[in-house]
Scaffold this active site. Structure first.
Site, PDB file in Angstrom:
ATOM      1  CG  ASN A 138       8.554  -1.773   0.441  1.00  0.00           C
ATOM      2  OD1 ASN A 138       7.822  -1.711   1.489  1.00  0.00           O
ATOM      3  ND2 ASN A 138       8.942  -0.705  -0.163  1.00  0.00           N
ATOM      4  CE1 TYR A 193       8.805   5.333   3.011  1.00  0.00           C
ATOM      5  CE2 TYR A 193       7.147   7.200   2.956  1.00  0.00           C
ATOM      6  CZ  TYR A 193       7.729   5.852   3.429  1.00  0.00           C
ATOM      7  OH  TYR A 193       7.039   5.414   4.790  1.00  0.00           O
ATOM      8  N   PRO A 199       0.695  -1.130   0.061  1.00  0.00           N
ATOM      9  CG  PRO A 199      -0.037  -1.126   2.160  1.00  0.00           C
ATOM     10  CD  PRO A 199       0.462  -2.043   1.002  1.00  0.00           C
ATOM     11  CG  ASN A 200      -0.231   4.410   1.256  1.00  0.00           C
ATOM     12  OD1 ASN A 200      -1.241   4.845   0.673  1.00  0.00           O
ATOM     13  ND2 ASN A 200      -0.398   3.881   2.402  1.00  0.00           N
ATOM     14  NE  ARG A 236       9.802   6.296   8.476  1.00  0.00           N
ATOM     15  CZ  ARG A 236       8.940   6.111   7.728  1.00  0.00           C
ATOM     16  NH1 ARG A 236       9.286   5.188   6.754  1.00  0.00           N
ATOM     17  NH2 ARG A 236       7.782   6.887   7.668  1.00  0.00           N
ATOM     18  CG  HIS A 253      11.168  -1.983   4.589  1.00  0.00           C
ATOM     19  ND1 HIS A 253      10.022  -1.779   4.365  1.00  0.00           N
ATOM     20  CD2 HIS A 253      11.447  -2.888   5.312  1.00  0.00           C
ATOM     21  CE1 HIS A 253       9.549  -2.798   5.087  1.00  0.00           C
ATOM     22  NE2 HIS A 253      10.577  -3.688   5.643  1.00  0.00           N
ATOM     23  CD  GLU A 309      11.394  -6.756   6.181  1.00  0.00           C
ATOM     24  OE1 GLU A 309      12.188  -7.413   6.723  1.00  0.00           O
ATOM     25  OE2 GLU A 309      10.720  -6.092   6.688  1.00  0.00           O
ATOM     26  NE  ARG A 352       3.829   6.611   1.880  1.00  0.00           N
ATOM     27  CZ  ARG A 352       4.281   5.313   2.064  1.00  0.00           C
ATOM     28  NH1 ARG A 352       4.424   4.629   1.162  1.00  0.00           N
ATOM     29  NH2 ARG A 352       3.877   5.145   3.396  1.00  0.00           N
TER      30      ARG A 352
END
Ligand code: DQA
Length: 150
Positions: free
Chosen positions: A82, A30, A17-18, A115, A108, A106, A25
């Site tokens: 991701n 990012y 998502p997103n 964070r 990112h 995985e 964004r």
């Protein structure tokens, strides 16, 4: 008859998502590359590695589960994942990764450990072969290099 070119191993690049909003964004977190930009970089690197990539994005948890479940049958040799925010919440994605034999890496863009506390737990990472995080778009390319070695 000329021989058909041998097909190259496929790596799925699944995005949650997103991630369709990349470029717009929170670029300070990012970066400014869009998901299409990243898909293009992955295609270039994949060609150098003798691989093909199939990059997909969905905002829906079940789509990610389906894609992971079908990765083997669809010929994927590895999956870069991701899962976005589902990383931190999805038992279903964790279970799907455990249900398949294809290695899942995985990925990112940001480093979730630097964070908010709610990003410090990764249900994806607890099932994945390994994790690459914190290098922006380069995280995907490093993960593809790792996939090529598997
Ligand atoms: C992300 C990190 C997640 O915590 C967040 O929810 C995302 C993006 C990353 O690539 O840095 O959507 O997966």
């Amino acid at each position: 008859m000329p021989e058909a070119p041998a097909s190259r191993p496929i790596v799925f690049v699944l995005n949650g998502p997103n991630l369709n909003m990349l470029g717009l964004r929170e670029p300070e977190i990012y970066g400014s590359d869009t998901l299409d930009d990243i898909a293009g970089m992955l295609e270039d690197r994949a060609r150098e590695l003798g691989l093909d990539v199939d990059t997909r994005q969905s905002n829906h948890e079940g789509h990610l589960v389906d894609w992971i479940q079908h990765a083997n049958a669809e010929g994927a040799k590895a999956v870069l994942l991701n899962a976005g925010a589902y990383t931190h919440t999805s038992v279903a994605i964790h279970d799907a990764i455990k249900a398949v034999t294809v290695p899942v890496i995985e990925v990112h863009l940001s480093n979730p450990h630097r964070r908010e506390a709610f990003r410090h737990v990764s249900l994806v990472g607890q099932a994945a072969k390994g994790t690459v995080a914190g290098f922006g778009a380069l995280s995907y390319l490093l993960a593809l290099d790792a996939a090529a070695k598997l």
